[in-house]
Write an enzyme that holds these catalytic residues in place. Structure first.
Site, PDB file in Angstrom:
ATOM      1  N   SER A 181       0.853  -1.198   0.000  1.00  0.00           N
ATOM      2  CA  SER A 181       0.000   0.000   0.000  1.00  0.00           C
ATOM      3  C   SER A 181       0.881   1.237   0.000  1.00  0.00           C
ATOM      4  CB  SER A 181      -0.892   0.004   1.246  1.00  0.00           C
ATOM      5  OG  SER A 181      -1.558   1.245   1.403  1.00  0.00           O
ATOM      6  N   TYR A 194      -2.241  -0.510  10.402  1.00  0.00           N
ATOM      7  CA  TYR A 194      -2.229  -0.845   8.978  1.00  0.00           C
ATOM      8  C   TYR A 194      -0.924  -0.375   8.338  1.00  0.00           C
ATOM      9  CZ  TYR A 194      -3.947  -1.203   4.153  1.00  0.00           C
ATOM     10  OH  TYR A 194      -4.108  -1.523   2.824  1.00  0.00           O
TER      11      TYR A 194
END
Length: 312
Positions: A181, A194
């Site tokens: 990501s 995350y």
């Protein structure tokens, strides 16, 4: 003398590699064939994983799909089987093997990996796509959710590499794909766990890639994918202040770009391209200016209205 020769070689190769990079910006590498290759995609029951699996099946690959949601995974398998004559080029009928796997559990990963190698054989392309997001402030996140994020988003990569990389090394053939990501490149307010897991995924994939080069296993390729938010439902409710500069990515667009990066053996894919500029700025501007610009571009408020998927 050896030092001078080594320095001279580095200088010459530096110029060569810059020229190669500029050339590849104009003329991308040819796409490789994945017909007949065995591709494992984790988190294939929905979203990006399902789309990537479908795209690779259309190219004649044999798909091994993993997901913790058995019903969703079987639905993906059925979609692949229904592709039928949609396979490009070689007329191969799509082949798929679906397994229910909890990627957060090491023993489950190893157990099913053994089944895969017995049922299907060695994996040619491993796509670590499975991921979860809590969407809570760090201090408001229960310990078990923090642990789950790390187990799914990074520890599962350890276990799948342990299971399938040895055969790739032995054969000097394979492709490791990490769906990370942009939150693994730049910290984001409200995504502490995350970001930690995705920073780890990027660092892990880069380190293993260097290990392969050091071992002389040039046939084992690596691709690291770092997209901005994608409209798969995982980040439902998230907003972007400057949609032209940092758009919420369409899942079909993202899937096509990822498959193309795999076929061209692209080492890193960052989407959208504006993220490249932000990465460069982060490393050269003062920290306070970085915080100011981050606030200006809305990085402090991406997660203010986060909803996510109901089953995440």
């Amino acid at each position: 003398m050896n030092f001078l020769l080594e320095t001279l070689m580095v200088m010459v190769l530096s110029v060569v590699y810059w020229l190669e990079c500029l050339f590849r910006c104009v003329v991308p590498p040819r796409r490789k064939s994945v017909a007949g290759q065995v591709v494992l995609v984790t988190g294939a029951g929905s979203g990006l994983g399902r789309l990537v699996a479908l795209s690779l099946a259309r190219l004649g690959a044999t798909l091994v799909i993993w997901d913790v949601n058995r019903a969703a995974n079987e639905e993906t398998a059925q979609l692949i089987r229904e592709e039928g004559d949609g396979v490009e080029g070689n007329g191969r009928k799509p082949s798929v093997h679906a397994y229910s796997v909890d990627c957060s559990r090491r023993d489950d990963v190893y157990r099913v990996a053994d089944l895969v190698m017995r049922d299907v054989g060695d994996i040619d392309i491993l796509v670590n796509n499975a991921g979860i997001v809590t969407g809570r402030k760090f201090i408001d996140s229960p310990d078990e959710l923090l642990q789950k994020t790390m187990d799914v988003n990074i520890m599962a990569h350890f276990w799948t590499y342990k299971a399938f990389l040895p055969a790739m090394v032995a054969n000097d053939h394979g492709h490791l794909v990490s769906i990370a990501s942009s939150a693994g490149l730049i910290g984001v307010n409200g995504l502490a766990d995350y970001c930690a897991s995705k920073f780890a995924a990027v660092g892990f994939a880069e380190s293993v890639a260097l290990e392969m080069l050091a071992l002389g296993k040039f046939g084992v390729k690596t691709t690291i994918v770092c997209p901005y938010f994608i409209n798969t439902g995982m980040f439902n409710g998230c907003v972007t202040k400057w949609p032209r500069l940092m758009p919420i990515l369409d899942q079909h667009y993202a899937s096509n770009k990822i498959v193309d990066a795999i076929l061209r053996e692209q080492v890193q894919l960052v989407m959208p391209r504006s993220i490249y500029g932000m990465m460069a700025l982060k490393n050269i501007i003062p920290v306070k200016l970085g915080v100011l610009l981050g606030n200006y571009f809305g990085a402090f408020h991406f997660m203010d209205h986060f909803v996510g998927r109901k089953n995440d």
